[in-house]
Design an enzyme around this catalytic site. Sequence first.
Site: not given
Length: 151
Positions: A91, A86
């Site tokens: 990511d 996140h």
Amino acid sequence: MVHRSTFQEILPRFLEFAGNDILAGHNIQSFDMKFLYRDCERFFQQTLTNDYVDTLKLGRLCYPNLRHHRLGDMAELYGISTEGAHRALSDCRMNQQVFERLAKELGKIGGGKTATKLCPNCGQPLMKRNGRYGEFWGCTGFPGCRYTENI
Ligand SMILES: [Zn+2]
């Protein structure tokens, strides 16, 4: 005060960076692409023409029996580190690795033999692409040749 750039300011830099490349990401069909299409039109009166690959769709295609296909689920399946999940850059890296593994998986399923349609304008093969209004056949000679056909 820190100046936070607006999307309108960032978008031209992103588009320049992306060029005619294929955009890849997890759940981009229902999320990122919607904003990109909308804002390209709203701020620059342009229709975004990049093709894209949604790894969420690929995940569902390759692993129909897996309960969840979130990016973290796919990473775990492949034993890819989910550390820093996140955070944007973590990511991206995780997504890239998941994308590469899925591509290998699809290579096994697809097995090469795909019917080839040829462009009536320039004779180069057509390929299925994703666009503003769904799937269509596009000339692989793009952007030199802009021939398209409905599926
Ligand atoms: Zn063509």
